[in-house]
Write an enzyme that holds these catalytic residues in place. Structure first.
Site, PDB file in Angstrom:
ATOM      1  N   VAL A 416       0.844  -1.200   0.000  1.00 33.34           N
ATOM      2  CA  VAL A 416       0.000   0.000   0.000  1.00 33.34           C
ATOM      3  C   VAL A 416       0.883   1.255   0.000  1.00 33.34           C
ATOM      4  O   VAL A 416       0.370   2.362   0.078  1.00 33.34           O
ATOM      5  CB  VAL A 416      -0.975   0.026   1.197  1.00 33.34           C
ATOM      6  CG1 VAL A 416      -1.996  -1.095   1.067  1.00 33.34           C
ATOM      7  CG2 VAL A 416      -0.250  -0.067   2.533  1.00 33.34           C
ATOM      8  N   HIS A 417       2.203   1.074  -0.069  1.00 31.38           N
ATOM      9  CA  HIS A 417       3.130   2.206  -0.065  1.00 31.38           C
ATOM     10  C   HIS A 417       3.778   2.313  -1.444  1.00 31.38           C
ATOM     11  O   HIS A 417       4.628   1.499  -1.794  1.00 31.38           O
ATOM     12  CB  HIS A 417       4.216   2.019   1.004  1.00 31.38           C
ATOM     13  CG  HIS A 417       3.668   1.960   2.400  1.00 31.38           C
ATOM     14  ND1 HIS A 417       4.383   1.480   3.463  1.00 31.38           N
ATOM     15  CD2 HIS A 417       2.467   2.342   2.897  1.00 31.38           C
ATOM     16  CE1 HIS A 417       3.636   1.568   4.561  1.00 31.38           C
ATOM     17  NE2 HIS A 417       2.475   2.078   4.244  1.00 31.38           N
ATOM     18  N   LEU A 418       3.376   3.324  -2.195  1.00 28.86           N
ATOM     19  CA  LEU A 418       3.814   3.483  -3.592  1.00 28.86           C
ATOM     20  C   LEU A 418       4.496   4.836  -3.722  1.00 28.86           C
ATOM     21  O   LEU A 418       3.932   5.849  -3.296  1.00 28.86           O
ATOM     22  CB  LEU A 418       2.580   3.451  -4.500  1.00 28.86           C
ATOM     23  CG  LEU A 418       1.708   2.199  -4.356  1.00 28.86           C
ATOM     24  CD1 LEU A 418       0.248   2.522  -4.628  1.00 28.86           C
ATOM     25  CD2 LEU A 418       2.196   1.116  -5.288  1.00 28.86           C
TER      26      LEU A 418
END
Ligand SMILES: Cc1cc2nc3c(=O)[nH]c(=O)nc-3n(C[C@H](O)[C@H](O)[C@H](O)COP(=O)(O)OP(=O)(O)OC[C@H]3O[C@@H](n4cnc5c(N)ncnc54)[C@H](O)[C@@H]3O)c2cc1C
Length: 482
Positions: A416-418
């Site tokens: 969920v970390h882009l």
């Protein structure tokens, strides 16, 4: 043919998430005429159950079903609503590590990037978002992580969140201080406007200058054309959409070539008693092996528990009826690999690919094994690791079997970390924008979101995104009077 609805503004901001909302507040308060366009709808906090499938349907892009192709492919999620990812995320707050900021400053030649200035901005953000620890009781799922890590003697801590709580309240009683409750109302109070359900399709350009924007407004499935004229445009669509927007505008230099993520592997753990709190996640993280490997709690809504068991449904499936006794946890790694985001003509969403390196794949295996150890120490009866044909782990002997059977190519990896698809810095060989987000080769196209972070920060990224966005927005105001 009906004529397109037209709007004028000084500054068009595309996207209303962590980057867009903060940018809008700073610019509007400095007197700029700001228009925000947001593809998603305005969804009031509290009108959907956090972490539920209903929320994914209403507030995530494609209902949360999006994937970066690779071996293994990596499932990722993006918020798509007013406030972007800040409305749906876990709210766990980490300042960017000072050493990471220093590394970025030198490696990417980022001008005027003193870590002390950014940390001062973090202090402002903490006050604005009421960042704090849970005043009352933690959930059982939180206590499990702490207990397991304590028994192993592994470093762990409660991570503060952007939440307000009634006095002495427990973890589930917090009100998330997302962008729709903080920076967006601040921007509106100073005259900023927002158009929700408006997707920016294209920015038109003449040489170095962007000249206008073409959008689609969708209501109840009916679409209509909208145009916007502006002086400057600031793209804050998030690390996947921002590079796609730039590429559709013909801006390709170092755009979309260096996607960085924190890949995670998961397991579901079953305990004797009910431990599942569907509407919340653990506030503890285990940092014994940080920055390479960190452990935390994942959303454990019954639908997500079922999903976590599908990797070996034949052996795991019967556990689904006991979902109140199950909770899901993750092991996240820092990744050496990088990904690509490519806009495809005629296709709405970009093609995303990601390549894990051998070191990344090995770390995922180590992370899963150590996470399973934490669960056993915390008293788990059974652990269900998320990879194809995984065994049920009940003791250390099973753990050894699990480790020997693990291959990253069989794992359900997600993130969920882009970040990092339009990195900033004066080093044009590495970076898509200058040191303050102006896209190289343009006079009035800026980026101000997670795409700017030159690398994944190794901690939950929202604070880094906000601090950098506020810094850049202030510079913009210094250079262009409202
Ligand atoms: C499930 C989940 C959990 C997370 N948990 C945490 C956490 O606990 N702590 C943490 O620090 N971080 C967390 N994150 C990450 C954090 O939310 C992001 O780092 C942050 O929101 C990124 O900000 P952004 O402005 O780059 O993008 P976003 O916040 O994603 O905002 C981008 C916005 O742009 C809009 N947009 C995109 N394209 C267009 C277009 N063409 N036209 C108009 N609008 C467009 C989108 O709809 C979206 O609203 C989490 C993320 C998710 C998804």
């Amino acid at each position: 043919m009906t004529r397109a609805v037209h709007h004028d503004c000084d500054v068009l901001i595309v996207g209303s998430g962590a980057g867009g909302a903060t940018t809008a507040a700073v610019l509007a308060e400095a007197g700029h005429d700001v228009l925000i366009v947001e593809e998603g709808s305005w969804v009031e906090q509290g009108s959907t159950v956090p972490f539920s499938l209903d929320q994914m349907d209403k507030q995530y892009r494609s209902g949360g079903v999006t994937v970066a192709l690779g071996l293994p492919s990596i499932a990722y999620t993006e918020g798509r609503c007013a406030g972007g990812g800040t409305e749906v995320n876990s709210g766990l707050y980490w300042r960017p590590p000072e050493a990471t900021l220093e590394l970025w400053r030198t490696k990417y030649q980022i001008r005027d990037f003193a870590s002390s200035d950014l940390l001062d901005i973090c202090a402002e953000v903490e006050s604005e978002l009421s960042v704090q620890k849970v005043p009352g009781e933690h959930t059982d799922a939180s206590d499990i992580l702490r207990r397991g890590a304590d028994r192993l003697g592994w470093r762990n801590d409660e991570i503060p969140r952007w939440m307000t709580y009634p006095e002495g309240a427990g973890a589930t009683e917090g009100q998330r201080q997302s962008m729709t409750r903080t920076y967006l109302p601040r921007a509106f109070a100073s005259g900023a406007r927002i158009l929700c359900d408006h997707r920016l399709d294209k920015i038109t350009r003449s040489g170095r200058r962007a000249t206008g924007a073409e959008l689609t407004h969708t209501v109840d499935g009916e679409s209509s054309a909208v145009t916007v004229a502006f002086r400057d445009v600031i793209v804050c669509g998030g690390a996947i959409q921002t590079p796609a927007i730039l590429q559709r505008t013909g801006l390709r230099h170092r755009v979309g070539r260096t996607l960085a993520v924190h890949p995670t592997v998961k397991l579901a753990a079953r305990f004797d008693d009910p431990v599942n709190t569907p509407e919340d996640v653990s506030v503890f993280q285990v940092k014994q092996f940080a920055p390479n490997i960190s452990f935390g709690g994942s959303a454990s809504h019954p639908g997500l528990v079922a999903l976590a068991l599908t990797d070996n449904w034949r052996d795991f499936g019967s556990a689904v009826t006991a979902w109140p006794e199950l909770a899901i946890y993750y092991a996240a790694i820092t990744s050496e690999g990088r990904g690509l985001v490519q806009a495809i003509p005629g296709v709405r969403d970009p093609l995303v690919t990601y390549r894990l390196t051998k070191r990344d794949r090995d770390l995922l295996g180590q992370g899963l094994a150590r996470l399973a150890m934490v669960m056993l120490e915390a008293g788990a009866e059974e652990v269900y690791p998320s990879f194809k044909q995984a065994p049920i782990v009940r003791d250390r002997a099973d753990l050894a079997t699990m480790t020997s059977m693990f291959a990253a190519s069989k794992a359900s990896v997600m993130t969920v970390h882009l970040c990092s698809t339009a990195p900033m810095g004066d080093d044009e060989r590495r970076c898509a924008t200058d040191s303050h987000g102006l896209v190289h080769g343009t006079d009035n196209v800026f980026v101000n979101d997670a795409a700017l972070l030159p690398e994944a920060p190794g901690v939950n990224p929202q604070a880094s995104v906000m601090a950098i966005a506020i810094r850049n927005a202030r510079r913009y105001c210094d250079e262009r009077a409202g």
